[in-house]
Design a protein around this motif. Sequence first.
Motif: not given
Length: 401
Positions: A30, A37, A49-50, A52
């Motif tokens: 993460l 992004y 996976d992700e 922020y």
Amino acid sequence: MQNFIFISPNFPTNYWQFCHELRSNGMNVLGIGDQPYDELMPELKESLDEYYKVDTLEDYDEVYRAVAFFTFKYGRIDWLESNNEYWLERDAALRTDFNITSGFQTSDIPRIKYKSKMKEYYQKAGITTARYHLVDTFEGCRKFIDEVGYPVVVKPDNGVGASDTHKLSNDQELQRFLNVRASCHPDVPYIMEEFVHAEVNSYDAIIDANGNPIFEAGNVTPMSIMDVVNDRDNSIYYIVKDLPEDTRAAGRATVKSFGVKSRFVHFEFFRMTEDQASMGEKGKVVALEVNMRPCGGFTPDMINFARSTNVYKIWADMIAFGGTDMPVGEHFYCAYAGRRDGKNFVYSHEQIMQKYQDNMKMVERIPDALAGAMGNQMYVANFSTEEEMRQFYADVLAVNA
């Protein structure tokens, strides 16, 4: 499945490889960063996976909310790292606040970030340290200089790399430094140390959860990084073909003294280049500073070239499994040469590439954020012998009179 939060995974650009290897080992990776992004490297996007995005990593509350979001969505966070010197204190604060026990906590920061406090732990390890004085008044500094003599080196007690590091050779330079500090950095603590006649030798290692090294290497910096930055000089350093035993012993003793576990570390030592009464004889290994993160810039890649291995995977295996079966192959010297723009070099870029095409491993422009210490145009090349490497340096850095 373990959850790993990687802070600022986009810088340096090669850090996507840490994320890639973690994800390949079955971890949730993460990312938290301030780059949009859509601007992330494709390799990094595929390794997360992700992601922020925060407006700025400097805003603790904003980063805190990002960690809280990941905790709510994925459950307990097992690891949080940036592997970046600049964010070590931020990493520790986040671990402390979220009870992530796999790394340094806020209470650990003084001994691993403040150069004055490192000395106690070096001394516990039986490693000589330079005498020092915390900068105060002209009179206080002058009393210390009466003891150790000019020149002396001054730098922030809690600093990153060689930034804002100066060699002072007389009372006029001392007074000038104190004046600048008073007007520009009145609240920043500075440390003053006796000057050490030495080259920098490093101990680069990946340490497991029991405090034992599972991989070791090292580099040599023949030139002072302080001088490279302040004089805008070319930059050179190299990964040694084989780690000297005295460097290995000093590195392992330092790991134990500082209580290092589950980390990639870069410890810097001085190797004396001449006898110095207060420090010891020529060739002796003495303390400089600890860095509780991987060696900077592209050095992890250089270690891979020098050892025919993959330290990104070794580190990720340590995180995920506690150890690794990644092989280490043939050893080489891996040389870094960073040319500074504006110099009249004897050999053109094309000539260097032609002569050393079989040795060259990386050729890139250096990001502005790293150029102060590393030069603007870098060449990384492998060599079997020290003689070949020294000829490479002679050719790459030769300038017309």
